[in-house]
Design a protein around this motif. Sequence first.
Motif, PDB file in Angstrom:
ATOM      1  N   VAL A   1      32.575  19.088  -7.600  1.00  0.00           N
ATOM      2  CA  VAL A   1      33.175  17.882  -7.028  1.00  0.00           C
ATOM      3  C   VAL A   1      33.659  16.957  -8.136  1.00  0.00           C
ATOM      4  O   VAL A   1      34.765  16.412  -8.065  1.00  0.00           O
ATOM      5  N   ALA A   2      32.843  16.775  -9.168  1.00  0.00           N
ATOM      6  CA  ALA A   2      33.233  15.920 -10.294  1.00  0.00           C
ATOM      7  C   ALA A   2      34.499  16.433 -10.954  1.00  0.00           C
ATOM      8  O   ALA A   2      35.430  15.657 -11.229  1.00  0.00           O
ATOM      9  N   ASP A   3      34.564  17.722 -11.189  1.00  0.00           N
ATOM     10  CA  ASP A   3      35.753  18.317 -11.803  1.00  0.00           C
ATOM     11  C   ASP A   3      36.963  18.183 -10.891  1.00  0.00           C
ATOM     12  O   ASP A   3      38.061  17.870 -11.346  1.00  0.00           O
ATOM     13  N   TYR A   4      36.786  18.414  -9.618  1.00  0.00           N
ATOM     14  CA  TYR A   4      37.886  18.351  -8.651  1.00  0.00           C
ATOM     15  C   TYR A   4      38.520  16.955  -8.627  1.00  0.00           C
ATOM     16  O   TYR A   4      39.736  16.819  -8.607  1.00  0.00           O
ATOM     17  N   PHE A   5      37.671  15.929  -8.623  1.00  0.00           N
ATOM     18  CA  PHE A   5      38.171  14.555  -8.551  1.00  0.00           C
ATOM     19  C   PHE A   5      38.336  13.909  -9.927  1.00  0.00           C
ATOM     20  O   PHE A   5      38.705  12.741 -10.020  1.00  0.00           O
ATOM     21  N   ASN A   6      38.016  14.647 -10.992  1.00  0.00           N
ATOM     22  CA  ASN A   6      38.133  14.140 -12.354  1.00  0.00           C
ATOM     23  C   ASN A   6      37.309  12.862 -12.562  1.00  0.00           C
ATOM     24  O   ASN A   6      37.797  11.860 -13.093  1.00  0.00           O
ATOM     25  N   VAL A   7      36.067  12.922 -12.115  1.00  0.00           N
ATOM     26  CA  VAL A   7      35.114  11.838 -12.321  1.00  0.00           C
ATOM     27  C   VAL A   7      33.852  12.445 -12.918  1.00  0.00           C
ATOM     28  O   VAL A   7      33.689  13.671 -12.933  1.00  0.00           O
ATOM     29  N   SER A   8      32.955  11.614 -13.377  1.00  0.00           N
ATOM     30  CA  SER A   8      31.714  12.134 -13.943  1.00  0.00           C
ATOM     31  C   SER A   8      30.684  12.378 -12.836  1.00  0.00           C
ATOM     32  O   SER A   8      30.720  11.762 -11.770  1.00  0.00           O
ATOM     33  N   ALA A   9      29.760  13.265 -13.120  1.00  0.00           N
ATOM     34  CA  ALA A   9      28.649  13.503 -12.200  1.00  0.00           C
ATOM     35  C   ALA A   9      27.823  12.228 -12.059  1.00  0.00           C
ATOM     36  O   ALA A   9      27.343  11.910 -10.962  1.00  0.00           O
ATOM     37  N   ASP A  10      27.674  11.485 -13.145  1.00  0.00           N
ATOM     38  CA  ASP A  10      26.937  10.219 -13.079  1.00  0.00           C
ATOM     39  C   ASP A  10      27.587   9.258 -12.094  1.00  0.00           C
ATOM     40  O   ASP A  10      26.900   8.566 -11.352  1.00  0.00           O
ATOM     41  N   TYR A  11      28.911   9.221 -12.077  1.00  0.00           N
ATOM     42  CA  TYR A  11      29.605   8.361 -11.117  1.00  0.00           C
ATOM     43  C   TYR A  11      29.280   8.801  -9.691  1.00  0.00           C
ATOM     44  O   TYR A  11      28.947   7.981  -8.838  1.00  0.00           O
ATOM     45  N   LEU A  12      29.370  10.092  -9.428  1.00  0.00           N
ATOM     46  CA  LEU A  12      29.098  10.589  -8.079  1.00  0.00           C
ATOM     47  C   LEU A  12      27.671  10.277  -7.635  1.00  0.00           C
ATOM     48  O   LEU A  12      27.421  10.047  -6.456  1.00  0.00           O
ATOM     49  N   LEU A  13      26.759  10.266  -8.586  1.00  0.00           N
ATOM     50  CA  LEU A  13      25.358  10.032  -8.268  1.00  0.00           C
ATOM     51  C   LEU A  13      24.981   8.553  -8.271  1.00  0.00           C
ATOM     52  O   LEU A  13      23.826   8.199  -8.047  1.00  0.00           O
ATOM     53  N   GLY A  14      25.957   7.681  -8.538  1.00  0.00           N
ATOM     54  CA  GLY A  14      25.694   6.248  -8.508  1.00  0.00           C
ATOM     55  C   GLY A  14      25.056   5.701  -9.763  1.00  0.00           C
ATOM     56  O   GLY A  14      24.522   4.604  -9.757  1.00  0.00           O
TER      57      GLY A  14
END
Length: 68
Positions: A51-64
């Motif tokens: 998901v992080a790669d798909y949206f070009n965001v960090s895993a930390d961002y996705l996890l809050g």
Amino acid sequence: MKAFAERLLELRLERGISQAKLAKNLGVSFAVVCYWETDRSEPTAINIVKVADYFNVSADYLLGRTEE
């Protein structure tokens, strides 16, 4: 993982991507995306990375853990 659910939904809607298209692109079922977005299921570490790669965001961002 409420932060993941909220951020996944936000990212998907911002980009105008359907749950079905996201599921197909990530190689998961439509139901899995639904469960993630409603916080009824937690993604595996591998799927967080996808998901992080798909949206070009960090895993930390996705996890809050970060705001960006």
